[in-house]
Each structure stands twice: as structure tokens, then as C-alpha cells.
Enzyme design. Structure first.
Site, mmCIF file in Angstrom:
data_model
loop_
_atom_site.group_PDB
_atom_site.id
_atom_site.type_symbol
_atom_site.label_atom_id
_atom_site.label_comp_id
_atom_site.label_asym_id
_atom_site.label_seq_id
_atom_site.Cartn_x
_atom_site.Cartn_y
_atom_site.Cartn_z
ATOM 1 N N ARG A 246 -1.049 -9.209 -36.746
ATOM 2 C CA ARG A 246 -0.972 -8.921 -38.192
ATOM 3 C C ARG A 246 -2.404 -8.713 -38.681
ATOM 4 N NH1 ARG A 246 0.535 -13.778 -41.644
ATOM 5 N NH2 ARG A 246 2.708 -13.358 -41.154
ATOM 6 N N ASP B 142 -0.829 -17.779 -38.536
ATOM 7 C CA ASP B 142 -1.634 -17.332 -39.680
ATOM 8 C C ASP B 142 -3.104 -17.613 -39.398
ATOM 9 O OD1 ASP B 142 0.507 -16.533 -41.251
ATOM 10 O OD2 ASP B 142 0.594 -18.376 -42.430
HETATM 11 P P1 FDA Z 1 -5.956 -6.622 -52.875
HETATM 12 O O1 FDA Z 1 -6.368 -8.038 -53.025
HETATM 13 O O2 FDA Z 1 -7.004 -5.578 -52.940
HETATM 14 O O3 FDA Z 1 -4.838 -6.316 -53.921
HETATM 15 C C1 FDA Z 1 -4.333 -4.993 -54.086
HETATM 16 C C2 FDA Z 1 -3.396 -4.987 -55.255
HETATM 17 O O4 FDA Z 1 -2.227 -5.730 -54.883
HETATM 18 C C3 FDA Z 1 -3.951 -5.705 -56.491
HETATM 19 O O5 FDA Z 1 -4.691 -4.850 -57.271
HETATM 20 C C4 FDA Z 1 -2.674 -6.151 -57.162
HETATM 21 O O6 FDA Z 1 -2.121 -5.073 -57.861
HETATM 22 C C5 FDA Z 1 -1.770 -6.458 -56.003
HETATM 23 N N1 FDA Z 1 -1.721 -7.880 -55.684
HETATM 24 C C6 FDA Z 1 -2.329 -8.500 -54.649
HETATM 25 N N2 FDA Z 1 -2.020 -9.822 -54.661
HETATM 26 C C7 FDA Z 1 -1.212 -10.008 -55.736
HETATM 27 C C8 FDA Z 1 -0.541 -11.138 -56.293
HETATM 28 N N3 FDA Z 1 -0.628 -12.371 -55.792
HETATM 29 N N4 FDA Z 1 0.227 -10.953 -57.402
HETATM 30 C C9 FDA Z 1 0.365 -9.735 -57.940
HETATM 31 N N5 FDA Z 1 -0.257 -8.629 -57.466
HETATM 32 C C10 FDA Z 1 -1.013 -8.767 -56.387
HETATM 33 N N6 FDA Z 1 -4.602 -13.989 -45.691
HETATM 34 C C11 FDA Z 1 -5.273 -14.714 -44.773
HETATM 35 O O7 FDA Z 1 -6.463 -14.978 -44.962
HETATM 36 N N7 FDA Z 1 -4.635 -15.152 -43.652
HETATM 37 C C12 FDA Z 1 -3.331 -14.848 -43.388
HETATM 38 O O8 FDA Z 1 -2.802 -15.250 -42.350
HETATM 39 C C13 FDA Z 1 -2.629 -14.082 -44.345
HETATM 40 N N8 FDA Z 1 -1.320 -13.745 -44.165
HETATM 41 C C14 FDA Z 1 -0.716 -12.868 -45.042
HETATM 42 C C15 FDA Z 1 0.579 -12.427 -44.787
HETATM 43 C C16 FDA Z 1 1.173 -11.492 -45.619
HETATM 44 C C17 FDA Z 1 2.547 -11.004 -45.302
HETATM 45 C C18 FDA Z 1 0.446 -10.986 -46.744
HETATM 46 C C19 FDA Z 1 1.027 -9.945 -47.623
HETATM 47 C C20 FDA Z 1 -0.809 -11.456 -47.014
HETATM 48 C C21 FDA Z 1 -1.401 -12.399 -46.185
HETATM 49 N N9 FDA Z 1 -2.669 -12.886 -46.443
HETATM 50 C C22 FDA Z 1 -3.312 -13.668 -45.512
HETATM 51 C C23 FDA Z 1 -3.300 -12.632 -47.768
HETATM 52 C C24 FDA Z 1 -4.142 -11.390 -47.726
HETATM 53 O O9 FDA Z 1 -5.270 -11.603 -46.920
HETATM 54 C C25 FDA Z 1 -4.615 -11.000 -49.140
HETATM 55 O O10 FDA Z 1 -5.411 -11.971 -49.704
HETATM 56 C C26 FDA Z 1 -3.509 -10.681 -50.117
HETATM 57 O O11 FDA Z 1 -2.485 -9.980 -49.481
HETATM 58 C C27 FDA Z 1 -4.037 -9.797 -51.261
HETATM 59 O O12 FDA Z 1 -4.707 -8.693 -50.736
HETATM 60 P P2 FDA Z 1 -4.155 -7.192 -50.697
HETATM 61 O O13 FDA Z 1 -4.306 -6.671 -49.314
HETATM 62 O O14 FDA Z 1 -2.804 -7.133 -51.250
HETATM 63 O O15 FDA Z 1 -5.213 -6.361 -51.512
#
Ligand code: FDA
Length: 306
Positions: free
Chosen positions: A179, A125
């Protein structure tokens, strides 16, 4: 202006831990390896693979870091014993990165060796910007050592960091496994090499660019997002470039946006779910709850009603 729920997210530290624990059940598999195994079995039955995170970030001493490494080895053995489709995700700071880099590397190597024994894979990560360079260097050293043995390890890069445009290039190529995510940390400017984009939607164009670089170079890519618009753009790019679905997977957090997860599965895409478990659940839960202001609002209302 902050919405009511966003304001409530700021009040989360005041919510009793028992209430936070109740709300976090959907995001965390439990506190034991057995509970993680049970949740992964359910996910596998739905058609998802998984990646297991043993909760715990900053460690106070190297003994604690060693115990975390032991637990990862135990998880890898359990995944193998139960025939589950899941790998592991490791935060180097939980293995003592900020205390002793050489010991952290040894611990990581031990986990990677255990994974290799079972034909499994380890994801490193990416943490906040104070760790970015250290984690890229750690991965580089590990790759050099592993070239002689196996290469079952991959890194994460964050699209919100401008430096990712440079960082990604040496990590691309056939046999590599990255990733990509937007990035979750509230970064301290002093640690940023270039800048970081703040606007979640504005990050999408950069994210998509990096996915495109993975497609161009035959790099396997885990696309870690719940952003439906971004997912649509990735699908359109894959179609346009005629990219086989075996060359990428979508990755989502346990308990987040499950209807979207199910749509992806139904459409025949690969989906991997990030499954955290462990005793150290509080920090992880509050981060997830703050990201979802609806739950934060519900929790604070429940506390006020008590
Ligand atoms: P964004 O934040 O724009 O969210 C898009 C939409 O998704 C939101 O409008 C909401 O609807 C929904 N959503 C997002 N998070 C939600 C929640 N907790 N509950 C409900 N709805 C939610 N980060 C990092 O810095 N280092 C890492 O190694 C990782 N590893 C990682 C692995 C995996 C499998 C995932 C899915 C995520 C990560 N992350 C991470 C976290 C990532 O960087 C990010 O902060 C979150 O996934 C939220 O961002 P989105 O891309 O979903 O978009």
C-alpha cells in the site's frame, strides 16, 4: 496564514468528548465487531471491499497487546463467518512493537495464520518515523518465516519519506502487495533517516513514481489517497502503461470523500475502504477531524453555542 477552520482544529482538545464522538460517527464503524460487520456489509453492497482497523495504537503493556491480537483473530473469524469481502490492517505498535519486538512478531504471526486459515490477508500499517525501520525489519522477518507457508501479508510505505525511494526496491515483485500513502504523522526530525516532504501536493510526484515502480514490477498496489489530482495521474499512468485494473486498487478512509469513491466505483475501479472500529476511538477521531478543518470549525462553533 491559518484559516478560521484551521485555527479551530487547534482547539479540538477543548471540545467535549461526547461532541467529538458524535462527529466521528462517519469515520468510525462503532465500538464492537458487530458494528464493523454491519458497516462492511453496507460497503460491500455498494461494491467496495474493506480493511478493518481495530483502534488502539501505543499499548501500555503486553497483556493489552495480546488482547488486541485476540480481537484481530475474532475479526478475521467474523469476516469469514459473514462472507464479507474485507481484510485487516494492523499497527505493530498496538501489538507491542515498542515494548517487545519478539512478542509483537509472535502476535502478528498469530493474526497472519488466522487470516491464512480463511484465505485472507493482513496489511501492516506504517507508523511514524521512529517505527519505520523496525516495521520494515519486522515485515522482512515475517516474510522469511512465511515463505515456508503462505505469503498473505503486505506492508505500507509513505511517499512523504525520502527514504521510500530505497525502501521500496526490495519489496517489489510479482506476488508482492504494497500500500502506498502520503503519510499522516507529524514527524520528529530526530527519527528521520533522510528528510520528509511537508507540502501535500509536492508529495504527489514521488507518490506517482512509486506507483510506477509497482506497475513496472508487477507488484499489486493499494493506492491510498483522496487526492483527486493524484488519482487522475495514477489513472493516466495505468492507461499509458496498459496496466490491467486487477493489478491495483484505490483505498480510502471510511466517511472521507464519498462522492470521489462513488465516481471511482462507477468508472469500474476497485475501491477498498479502511474501516476503523473499537473502544479507543478518541485519538483516531481527533486526527481525522484535524485533517478536515471544516468539521473542526463546526465542532468548535457547536461547543461555543452550548
Ligand atoms: P491530502 O492530504 O493531500 O488530501 C487531499 C484531499 O483529500 C484534501 O484536500 C481533502 O479534500 C481530502 N481529505 C483528505 N483527508 C481528509 C479527511 N480526513 N476528511 C475530509 N477530506 C479529506 N498514513 C500512514 O502514515 N500510514 C498508514 O499506514 C496509512 N494508511 C492509510 C490507509 C488508507 C486506506 C488511507 C486512505 C490513508 C492511510 N494513511 C496512512 C493516511 C494517509 O497517509 C494520508 O494522511 C491521508 O490519506 C490524507 O492524505 P491524502 O493522500 O488523501 O492527500
Amino acid at each position: 496564514m491559518l484559516t478560521f477552520n484551521a485555527l479551530m482544529a487547534l482547539a479540538i482538545p477543548l471540545v467535549p468528548r461526547a461532541l467529538v464522538q458524535k462527529a466521528s460517527r462517519r469515520y468510525i464503524a462503532g465500538s464492537s465487531v458487530g458494528e464493523a460487520v454491519a458497516r462492511i456489509r453496507e460497503l460491500n453492497a455498494l461494491g467496495c471491499t474493506a480493511t478493518v482497523d481495530v483502534l488502539g495504537e501505543l499499548v501500555a503493556d503486553l497483556r493489552q497487546a495480546e488482547r488486541t491480537a485476540d480481537e484481530y483473530v475474532e475479526v478475521l473469524d467474523a469476516l469469514h463467518a459473514h462472507g464479507l469481502a474485507a481484510n485487516v490492517s494492523v499497527k505493530p505498535s498496538a501489538l507491542g512493537l515498542l515494548l517487545d519486538e519478539a512478542r509483537c512478531e509472535q502476535s502478528l504471526l498469530r493474526i497472519v495464520d488466522a487470516a491464512a486459515r480463511h484465505g485472507n490477508f493482513v496489511r501492516i500499517d506504517m507508523e511514524d518515523a521512529s517505527c519505520t525501520q523496525r516495521e520494515i525489519d519486522l515485515f522482512g522477518r515475517l516474510r522469511l518465516r512465511l515463505r515456508l507457508r503462505h505469503a498473505n501479508v503486505g506492508l505500507v510505505l509513505q511517499a512523504y519519506l525520502q527514504r521510500t525511494y530505497r525502501d521500496i526496491e526490495p519489496l517489489l515483485g510479482p506476488g508482492q502487495n504494497l500500500r502506498l500513502c502520503k503519510g499522516i504523522y507529524v514527524e520528529d526530525r530526530r527519527h528521520l533517516v533522510d528528510g520528509a516532504w511537508q507540502d501535500r501536493r509536492a508529495i504527489n510526484a514521488h507518490f506517482l513514481h512509486h506507483v510506477g515502480r509497482c506497475f513496472d514490477t508487477d507488484t499489486f498496489v493499494g493506492i491510498a489517497t483522496h487526492d483527486a489530482e493524484l488519482i487522475d495521474s495514477v489513472m493516466a499512468l495505468a492507461r499509458h502503461r496498459n496496466i490491467d485494473r486487477s493489478r491495483f486498487e484505490f483505498q480510502m478512509l471510511l466517511g472521507v470523500c464519498e462522492p470521489l469513491r462513488d465516481r471511482l466505483l462507477q468508472a469500474g475501479f476497485r475501491v477498498r475502504i479502511y474501516v476503523p472500529y473499537g473502544k479507543d476511538w478518541y485519538g483516531y477521531s481527533t486526527r481525522r477531524i484535524k485533517e478536515n478543518p471544516q468539521i473542526a470549525g463546526y465542532l468548535v462553533r457547536a461547543m461555543l453555542r452550548r
